[in-house]
Write a protein that holds these residues in place. Sequence first.
Motif, PDB file in Angstrom:
ATOM      1  N   VAL A  11     -13.625 -23.318  13.161  1.00  0.00           N
ATOM      2  CA  VAL A  11     -13.813 -22.799  14.522  1.00  0.00           C
ATOM      3  C   VAL A  11     -13.229 -23.751  15.560  1.00  0.00           C
ATOM      4  O   VAL A  11     -12.519 -23.337  16.489  1.00  0.00           O
ATOM      5  CB  VAL A  11     -15.312 -22.557  14.794  1.00  0.00           C
ATOM      6  N   ALA A  12     -13.505 -25.051  15.413  1.00  0.00           N
ATOM      7  CA  ALA A  12     -13.102 -26.031  16.422  1.00  0.00           C
ATOM      8  C   ALA A  12     -11.610 -26.318  16.418  1.00  0.00           C
ATOM      9  O   ALA A  12     -11.006 -26.530  17.480  1.00  0.00           O
ATOM     10  CB  ALA A  12     -13.883 -27.336  16.221  1.00  0.00           C
ATOM     11  N   PHE A  13     -10.999 -26.326  15.228  1.00  0.00           N
ATOM     12  CA  PHE A  13      -9.608 -26.757  15.137  1.00  0.00           C
ATOM     13  C   PHE A  13      -8.630 -25.620  14.803  1.00  0.00           C
ATOM     14  O   PHE A  13      -7.431 -25.865  14.727  1.00  0.00           O
ATOM     15  CB  PHE A  13      -9.466 -27.865  14.087  1.00  0.00           C
ATOM     16  N   LEU A  14      -9.131 -24.402  14.606  1.00  0.00           N
ATOM     17  CA  LEU A  14      -8.242 -23.279  14.311  1.00  0.00           C
ATOM     18  C   LEU A  14      -8.490 -22.102  15.249  1.00  0.00           C
ATOM     19  O   LEU A  14      -7.619 -21.732  16.034  1.00  0.00           O
ATOM     20  CB  LEU A  14      -8.406 -22.838  12.854  1.00  0.00           C
ATOM     21  N   LEU A  15      -9.687 -21.543  15.190  1.00  0.00           N
ATOM     22  CA  LEU A  15      -9.967 -20.348  15.994  1.00  0.00           C
ATOM     23  C   LEU A  15      -9.991 -20.647  17.488  1.00  0.00           C
ATOM     24  O   LEU A  15      -9.403 -19.905  18.290  1.00  0.00           O
ATOM     25  CB  LEU A  15     -11.302 -19.730  15.552  1.00  0.00           C
ATOM     26  N   LEU A  16     -10.654 -21.724  17.872  1.00  0.00           N
ATOM     27  CA  LEU A  16     -10.741 -22.064  19.293  1.00  0.00           C
ATOM     28  C   LEU A  16      -9.371 -22.369  19.906  1.00  0.00           C
ATOM     29  O   LEU A  16      -9.050 -21.847  20.995  1.00  0.00           O
ATOM     30  CB  LEU A  16     -11.703 -23.238  19.501  1.00  0.00           C
ATOM     31  N   VAL A  72      -7.553 -20.348  22.998  1.00  0.00           N
ATOM     32  CA  VAL A  72      -7.094 -21.036  24.213  1.00  0.00           C
ATOM     33  C   VAL A  72      -5.627 -20.719  24.492  1.00  0.00           C
ATOM     34  O   VAL A  72      -5.237 -20.461  25.646  1.00  0.00           O
ATOM     35  CB  VAL A  72      -7.312 -22.559  24.078  1.00  0.00           C
ATOM     36  N   VAL A  73      -4.799 -20.722  23.442  1.00  0.00           N
ATOM     37  CA  VAL A  73      -3.373 -20.420  23.630  1.00  0.00           C
ATOM     38  C   VAL A  73      -3.179 -18.984  24.104  1.00  0.00           C
ATOM     39  O   VAL A  73      -2.358 -18.718  24.995  1.00  0.00           O
ATOM     40  CB  VAL A  73      -2.607 -20.677  22.312  1.00  0.00           C
ATOM     41  N   VAL A  74      -3.931 -18.048  23.521  1.00  0.00           N
ATOM     42  CA  VAL A  74      -3.846 -16.659  23.974  1.00  0.00           C
ATOM     43  C   VAL A  74      -4.265 -16.556  25.436  1.00  0.00           C
ATOM     44  O   VAL A  74      -3.631 -15.841  26.229  1.00  0.00           O
ATOM     45  CB  VAL A  74      -4.718 -15.749  23.084  1.00  0.00           C
ATOM     46  N   TRP A  75      -5.315 -17.269  25.801  1.00  0.00           N
ATOM     47  CA  TRP A  75      -5.766 -17.266  27.199  1.00  0.00           C
ATOM     48  C   TRP A  75      -4.699 -17.856  28.123  1.00  0.00           C
ATOM     49  O   TRP A  75      -4.430 -17.325  29.198  1.00  0.00           O
ATOM     50  CB  TRP A  75      -7.070 -18.058  27.305  1.00  0.00           C
TER      51      TRP A  75
END
Length: 289
Positions: free
Chosen positions: A23-28, A32-35
């Motif tokens: 979650v912290a190093f892949l999904l999040l 953030v990049v999509v945002w």
Amino acid sequence: MTNARRSTALGYALLAPSLFAVVAFLLLPIMVVVWLSLHRWDLLGPIEYVGLDNWRSVLTDRVFGNSLLVTLAFVAIVVPTQTVLGLLAAWMLTRGLPGSGVFRTVYVLPWICAPLAIAVLWRWILAPTDGALSALLGQRIEWLTDPGLALPVVSAVVVWTNVGYVALFFVAGILAIPAEVYAAASTDGATAWRRFRHITLPMLRPTMSFVLITGIVSAAQVFDTVYALTRGGPRGHTDLVAMRIYAEAFGSATIGRAAVMAVLLFVILVGVTVVQHLYFRRRISYDLA
């Protein structure tokens, strides 16, 4: 608490560190990049929401289109070449020839070295005037500034770096094939080529799937080597997508456009990975009968 609930709780507790890392190093970071792809930001000023403007800008950008084509050509050169050479090297390393153990270590040394250091070394070797290769050939050759040579030369450096890594996986795959299968084929009169074609290659499909998938993903994200050798030149002939993302983010300070490019690259790689997985899943068999 029943034993089943205790086992379930223990399982989740053991998975918690890995789930946190995912979650912290892949999904999040992906979120953030999509945002960021929906905003305009120059790293210093305020972040401004612009909707799909960045997407329209990137999708109609010829420079980014060129980067996609260059990356496609780069992957098409690197992945098949390093796969074939790695398979050939693995076949030789499993023949029991003298010094095979030493060569297994030597082949993988370029891969474990820092890519930037390797690229700097090759930049010295390929220097047109005082480079080792030009001096050996006795003529000045613009290896890295000739539009026709730059991409093949950069591809060759990447292949040289990765071929030992690929060979190690093929060595493991070949050694896992039971010797009885080869013995039975030899008894039936199968030649070395027929044993390789009808036994080795089919039994290496799981390894081949892994090598191709990871090879494509890795080649499509190459940055260090290109940055040190050509900086994306000449005239954009080595301007890979990873290089273009860097240029947009830290050269032009257009974080939103760089985020769009990163998302597009991610989607393309996920799509290619899924297609490869579906292709190999129907062709992989572990039945030795």
